[in-house]
Scaffold this active site. Sequence first.
Site, PDB file in Angstrom:
ATOM      1  N   ARG A  16      47.311  32.923  -1.752  1.00  0.00           N
ATOM      2  CA  ARG A  16      48.658  33.337  -2.259  1.00  0.00           C
ATOM      3  C   ARG A  16      49.175  34.470  -1.391  1.00  0.00           C
ATOM      4  O   ARG A  16      48.750  34.865  -0.311  1.00  0.00           O
ATOM      5  CB  ARG A  16      48.143  33.946  -3.624  1.00  0.00           C
ATOM      6  CG  ARG A  16      47.459  35.379  -3.591  1.00  0.00           C
ATOM      7  CD  ARG A  16      47.333  35.787  -4.920  1.00  0.00           C
ATOM      8  NE  ARG A  16      46.452  37.266  -4.848  1.00  0.00           N
ATOM      9  CZ  ARG A  16      45.982  37.839  -6.042  1.00  0.00           C
ATOM     10  NH1 ARG A  16      45.939  37.187  -7.140  1.00  0.00           N
ATOM     11  NH2 ARG A  16      45.538  39.208  -5.974  1.00  0.00           N
ATOM     12  N   ASN A  86      44.979  37.932   7.676  1.00  0.00           N
ATOM     13  CA  ASN A  86      45.817  38.339   6.626  1.00  0.00           C
ATOM     14  C   ASN A  86      45.103  39.012   5.663  1.00  0.00           C
ATOM     15  O   ASN A  86      45.837  39.832   4.706  1.00  0.00           O
ATOM     16  CB  ASN A  86      46.565  36.939   6.265  1.00  0.00           C
ATOM     17  CG  ASN A  86      47.682  37.355   4.834  1.00  0.00           C
ATOM     18  OD1 ASN A  86      48.524  37.863   5.175  1.00  0.00           O
ATOM     19  ND2 ASN A  86      47.251  36.997   3.981  1.00  0.00           N
ATOM     20  N   TYR A 151      43.176  53.200   3.139  1.00  0.00           N
ATOM     21  CA  TYR A 151      44.153  51.946   3.486  1.00  0.00           C
ATOM     22  C   TYR A 151      44.552  52.252   4.909  1.00  0.00           C
ATOM     23  O   TYR A 151      45.015  51.474   5.690  1.00  0.00           O
ATOM     24  CB  TYR A 151      45.187  51.611   2.176  1.00  0.00           C
ATOM     25  CG  TYR A 151      46.113  50.530   2.762  1.00  0.00           C
ATOM     26  CD1 TYR A 151      45.669  49.090   2.587  1.00  0.00           C
ATOM     27  CD2 TYR A 151      47.315  50.732   3.159  1.00  0.00           C
ATOM     28  CE1 TYR A 151      46.685  48.126   2.877  1.00  0.00           C
ATOM     29  CE2 TYR A 151      48.294  49.599   3.489  1.00  0.00           C
ATOM     30  CZ  TYR A 151      47.869  48.420   3.226  1.00  0.00           C
ATOM     31  OH  TYR A 151      48.903  47.383   3.553  1.00  0.00           O
TER      32      TYR A 151
END
Length: 243
Positions: A16, A86, A151
Site C-alpha cells: 500500500r 520501501n 525513527y
Amino acid sequence: MPRFTGKTILISGGARGQGAVEARMIVAEGGRVVITDVLAEEGQALAISLGAAAQFLRHDVTDAAGWAAAVAAAEAMGGLHGLVNNAGIYVPASLMDTDAALFERHMRINQLGCFLGMQAVVPAMERAGGGAIVNISSTAGLRGSPGAIAYSATKWALRGMTKAAAIDLAPRNIRVNSVHPGPIDTKMLEVRTPEQNAIRLQSVPMRRQGTPEEVAKLVLFLLSDDSSYMTGSELAIDGGASL
C-alpha cells in the site's frame, strides 16, 4: 519505449502507500514487479489487480531467507534490475519515552531490513548487467526530528549506508540513491492526530502534504536510465521542509 520494458523491480513494503503506487507506475511503463510486505491480503489484492506482470510474496524484511526467495522470484520473471527498499515503521516517541525494544524494532526493520535487501540483490543485478537501488529514507534523516529518536536514528543510518553502498557497488554497475520524503499523505501519518499533522505542516513552506504519486515519480526516475550518472545522491521531496 516505456522506461521499464523488460525490467523487473523488487519493492519491499509495497502492499500500500508509496510502494503500491510505484508498483502500478512501473507496470504501466512496461515493467514487472515483485511486491513484498507483511500485509498479505492487501499485497495479494494489488498483485492480482496488476495481472501477470506482478507477483506478491509475504515477507518480513528482517528475514534473510525471505529476501532470497524474493530475489529468486524476480529472477524467474526475467532478471532483477531494481530494488526499492520501501518497508519501514514510524512509531514516534521522544528520547525518554523510547525503550530499548522500540529502538531495536526500528533498527531491525528500517535499517537491518535495508542492509539485507541491498546485500541480497547484488548477485542477481550483476547477472542482469547492473541495476539500481533506491532506499527510502526521510527528512528525519537530513535534520533533527522532534519526538522520533528511533525513527530518526535509522533514517540517518540509511542515508550513510546508501553512500557507502554506492561506492562499493559502482564497479558492479549498480547505482544506489536515497529519497527523503517529508510529510506524505499515507497511512503512516495516522499514528499522529489530524491536529498534530496540521501543526507539522506549518513548518512546510508549501503548506501541504505530498502525495504518494509525487514520491513514486522520483523513485521511478532513480530506477530508470534517466538517472544513469547518479549514485550516492540524497534527494529530498518534502515541500521545502528540510530547508
